[in-house]
Scaffold this active site. Structure first.
Site, PDB file in Angstrom:
ATOM      1  N   GLY A 233      -6.234  -6.871   3.207  1.00 16.76           N
ATOM      2  CA  GLY A 233      -4.784  -6.808   3.357  1.00 16.76           C
ATOM      3  C   GLY A 233      -4.404  -6.981   4.822  1.00 16.76           C
ATOM      4  N   ALA A 234      -3.206  -7.508   5.050  1.00 16.34           N
ATOM      5  CA  ALA A 234      -2.734  -7.683   6.429  1.00 16.34           C
ATOM      6  C   ALA A 234      -1.231  -7.436   6.490  1.00 16.34           C
ATOM      7  CB  ALA A 234      -3.084  -9.079   6.937  1.00 16.34           C
TER       8      ALA A 234
ATOM      9  N   ASN B 276       7.182   4.814  11.432  1.00 12.66           N
ATOM     10  CA  ASN B 276       7.378   5.555  10.175  1.00 12.66           C
ATOM     11  C   ASN B 276       7.839   6.990  10.410  1.00 12.66           C
ATOM     12  OD1 ASN B 276       4.999   6.887  10.924  1.00 12.66           O
ATOM     13  ND2 ASN B 276       4.252   7.008   8.826  1.00 12.66           N
TER      14      ASN B 276
ATOM     15  N   LEU C 128       7.681  10.818  -2.629  1.00 18.51           N
ATOM     16  CA  LEU C 128       7.018  12.119  -2.807  1.00 18.51           C
ATOM     17  C   LEU C 128       7.149  12.966  -1.542  1.00 18.51           C
ATOM     18  CD1 LEU C 128       3.790  10.800  -4.560  1.00 18.51           C
ATOM     19  CD2 LEU C 128       5.692  12.019  -5.627  1.00 18.51           C
ATOM     20  N   SER C 129       7.700  12.389  -0.475  1.00 17.25           N
ATOM     21  CA  SER C 129       7.767  13.102   0.803  1.00 17.25           C
ATOM     22  C   SER C 129       8.585  14.397   0.738  1.00 17.25           C
ATOM     23  CB  SER C 129       8.310  12.182   1.905  1.00 17.25           C
ATOM     24  OG  SER C 129       7.377  11.156   2.142  1.00 17.25           O
TER      25      SER C 129
ATOM     26  N   ASN D  85      -7.591 -11.288   3.974  1.00  8.33           N
ATOM     27  CA  ASN D  85      -6.262 -11.308   3.354  1.00  8.33           C
ATOM     28  C   ASN D  85      -6.034 -12.594   2.580  1.00  8.33           C
ATOM     29  OD1 ASN D  85      -3.721  -9.947   2.995  1.00  8.33           O
ATOM     30  ND2 ASN D  85      -2.791 -11.526   4.276  1.00  8.33           N
TER      31      ASN D  85
ATOM     32  N   ASP E 135       0.777   6.122   9.944  1.00 10.78           N
ATOM     33  CA  ASP E 135       0.052   5.592   8.775  1.00 10.78           C
ATOM     34  C   ASP E 135      -1.441   5.391   9.071  1.00 10.78           C
ATOM     35  OD1 ASP E 135       2.063   5.499   6.861  1.00 10.78           O
ATOM     36  OD2 ASP E 135       2.749   3.518   7.483  1.00 10.78           O
TER      37      ASP E 135
ATOM     38  N   LYS F 222      10.901   0.163   8.468  1.00  9.85           N
ATOM     39  CA  LYS F 222       9.928   0.492   9.519  1.00  9.85           C
ATOM     40  C   LYS F 222       9.959  -0.475  10.713  1.00  9.85           C
ATOM     41  CE  LYS F 222       6.468   2.643   6.476  1.00  9.85           C
ATOM     42  NZ  LYS F 222       5.049   2.648   6.103  1.00  9.85           N
TER      43      LYS F 222
HETATM   44  P1  NAP Z   1       3.082  -5.249   2.383  1.00  5.09           P
HETATM   45  O1  NAP Z   1       3.434  -5.191   3.826  1.00  5.09           O
HETATM   46  O2  NAP Z   1       4.012  -5.905   1.422  1.00  5.09           O
HETATM   47  O3  NAP Z   1       1.627  -5.992   2.267  1.00  5.09           O
HETATM   48  C1  NAP Z   1       1.086  -6.284   1.016  1.00  5.09           C
HETATM   49  C2  NAP Z   1      -0.352  -6.781   1.199  1.00  5.09           C
HETATM   50  O4  NAP Z   1      -0.922  -6.961  -0.123  1.00  5.09           O
HETATM   51  C3  NAP Z   1      -0.460  -8.153   1.881  1.00  5.09           C
HETATM   52  O5  NAP Z   1      -1.655  -8.192   2.619  1.00  5.09           O
HETATM   53  C4  NAP Z   1      -0.522  -9.100   0.674  1.00  5.09           C
HETATM   54  O6  NAP Z   1      -1.162 -10.322   0.964  1.00  5.09           O
HETATM   55  C5  NAP Z   1      -1.377  -8.310  -0.275  1.00  5.09           C
HETATM   56  N1  NAP Z   1      -1.231  -8.699  -1.675  1.00  5.09           N
HETATM   57  C6  NAP Z   1      -0.150  -8.483  -2.473  1.00  5.09           C
HETATM   58  N2  NAP Z   1      -0.393  -8.966  -3.719  1.00  5.09           N
HETATM   59  C7  NAP Z   1      -1.654  -9.500  -3.686  1.00  5.09           C
HETATM   60  C8  NAP Z   1      -2.470 -10.142  -4.652  1.00  5.09           C
HETATM   61  N3  NAP Z   1      -2.047 -10.334  -5.907  1.00  5.09           N
HETATM   62  N4  NAP Z   1      -3.709 -10.538  -4.285  1.00  5.09           N
HETATM   63  C9  NAP Z   1      -4.149 -10.327  -3.026  1.00  5.09           C
HETATM   64  N5  NAP Z   1      -3.417  -9.733  -2.059  1.00  5.09           N
HETATM   65  C10 NAP Z   1      -2.183  -9.328  -2.391  1.00  5.09           C
HETATM   66  O7  NAP Z   1       2.828  -3.789   1.796  1.00  5.09           O
HETATM   67  P2  NAP Z   1       2.326  -2.463   2.576  1.00  5.09           P
HETATM   68  O8  NAP Z   1       3.512  -1.716   3.058  1.00  5.09           O
HETATM   69  O9  NAP Z   1       1.272  -2.867   3.552  1.00  5.09           O
HETATM   70  O10 NAP Z   1       1.715  -1.608   1.351  1.00  5.09           O
HETATM   71  C11 NAP Z   1       0.553  -2.039   0.652  1.00  5.09           C
HETATM   72  C12 NAP Z   1       0.155  -0.966  -0.377  1.00  5.09           C
HETATM   73  O11 NAP Z   1      -0.221   0.226   0.306  1.00  5.09           O
HETATM   74  C13 NAP Z   1       1.273  -0.547  -1.344  1.00  5.09           C
HETATM   75  O12 NAP Z   1       0.709  -0.382  -2.628  1.00  5.09           O
HETATM   76  C14 NAP Z   1       1.746   0.800  -0.803  1.00  5.09           C
HETATM   77  O13 NAP Z   1       2.229   1.650  -1.834  1.00  5.09           O
HETATM   78  C15 NAP Z   1       0.444   1.362  -0.229  1.00  5.09           C
HETATM   79  N6  NAP Z   1       0.661   2.313   0.872  1.00  5.09           N
HETATM   80  C16 NAP Z   1       0.071   3.531   0.779  1.00  5.09           C
HETATM   81  C17 NAP Z   1       0.220   4.443   1.805  1.00  5.09           C
HETATM   82  C18 NAP Z   1      -0.418   5.799   1.701  1.00  5.09           C
HETATM   83  O14 NAP Z   1      -0.038   6.682   2.487  1.00  5.09           O
HETATM   84  N7  NAP Z   1      -1.392   6.020   0.845  1.00  5.09           N
HETATM   85  C19 NAP Z   1       0.995   4.108   2.955  1.00  5.09           C
HETATM   86  C20 NAP Z   1       1.565   2.830   3.024  1.00  5.09           C
HETATM   87  C21 NAP Z   1       1.392   1.932   1.964  1.00  5.09           C
HETATM   88  P3  NAP Z   1      -0.309 -11.562   1.598  1.00  5.09           P
HETATM   89  O15 NAP Z   1      -0.202 -11.292   3.057  1.00  5.09           O
HETATM   90  O16 NAP Z   1      -1.143 -12.760   1.272  1.00  5.09           O
HETATM   91  O17 NAP Z   1       1.028 -11.576   0.891  1.00  5.09           O
END
Ligand code: NAP
Length: 269
Positions: free
Chosen positions: A124-125, A86, A16-17, A147, A100, A66
């Protein structure tokens, strides 16, 4: 001649950027254009060097670039600590930033919510959580990180001076928190019926920020509404992380409302 900006990632077609930044450039009458480019990890160095040589103003980086970017650009202290970049600015070299975390803080501020001194439960982590955790700690929040993979929570908490736990005690932890931030991908399309918490374990006075923005109203935010607690969606984080990049590149105040409308309109389609 127009100055070109862009976002590099893979996949990138749903970003969407471009529409958010182009709406902002247009609103301010800037001779700039923003495009999405599919760039793989293997091509990142060439793509960045090429963009700099072509006179690009700057680029955003998204999955899976990233972390890799740290080896290529000159990151500022925060991006280096987070371990991810980013935003790249080409003025005077290749400077790397991570906007972020500030995006999440400003999304809360936008709703009148300050994090200083507050108990924040960050679930989350992963990559986004790392950026948010560093910024929350910097802003003086008391951070607990929960997490699924507990070691990652403990390790990140150790870096930012917080507490790291697993997901088993989430109910009790939420009761003891002022702000709950979902930075996992739980609830993201297509698994829209999943949530990290339900209304029953929320308490009056809690504020819930879900950084997932697809769908706009996640199951977690529906639960927050059912519990009559504050609910902040992920769009504002997306907008504010982009806005901070815009500020770094152009030195101008970003038109937040214009950027927000562009994103919300696109997500409604
Ligand atoms: P990432 O690095 O892949 O991290 C995913 C996180 O979700 C990890 O902590 C993972 O836990 C956890 N997770 C995944 N499935 C799970 C489940 N079923 N139950 C419990 N925990 C679960 O991803 P990310 O880049 O941090 O992004 C995470 C989310 O944020 C995405 O949906 C992304 O679209 C959104 N986001 C939004 C923005 C914004 O500007 N609004 C910016 C960045 C990201 P484990 O460590 O145990 O695998």
């Amino acid at each position: 001649m127009k100055t070109i900006y862009g976002v590099f990632g893979d996949p990138i077609e749903h970003s969407l950027s471009p529409l958010m930044h182009n709406a902002a450039f247009q609103a301010l009458g800037l001779e700039c254009e923003y495009h999405a480019f599919r760039v793989t990890r293997d091509n990142l160095r060439d793509a960045l060097v090429g963009a700099a040589a072509l006179g690009f103003g700057g680029v955003n980086l998204t999955i899976p670039l990233k972390e890799k970017a740290l080896e290529i650009v000159e990151p500022d202290a925060l991006a280096r600590k987070i371990g991810a970049v980013n935003t790249v600015d080409f003025k005077g070299g290749m400077r790397g930033y991570n906007t972020d975390g500030i995006g999440a803080i400003l999304a809360l501020k936008d709703k009148g919510i300050e994090v200083r001194g507050k108990k924040v439960l960050l679930v989350g982590a992963g990559g986004a959580a790392r950026a948010i955790a560093y910024k929350l700690a910097w802003e003086g929040a008391r951070v607990t990180i929960a997490n699924r993979t507990i070691q990652k929570a403990v390790s990140l908490a150790g870096e930012v001076g917080g507490i790291g736990v697993g997901l088993d005690l989430l109910g009790e932890l939420i009761q003891d928190s002022d702000i709950l931030v979902n930075s996992t991908s739980v609830g993201m399309f297509p698994k829209v019926n999943e949530t990290i918490a339900t209304a029953e374990i929320m308490h009056p006075g809690l504020v819930v920020l879900d950084i997932v923005y697809n769908p706009l109203e996640t199951k977690l935010l529906q639960e927050a509404k059912r519990a009559s607690v504050g609910a902040v969606d992920g769009v504002m984080m997306l907008v504010y992380q982009g806005a901070e990049a815009f500020r770094i590149w152009t030195g101008q105040n970003p038109p937040i409302k214009v950027m927000e409308s562009a994103v919300r309109e696109a997500l409604k389609r």
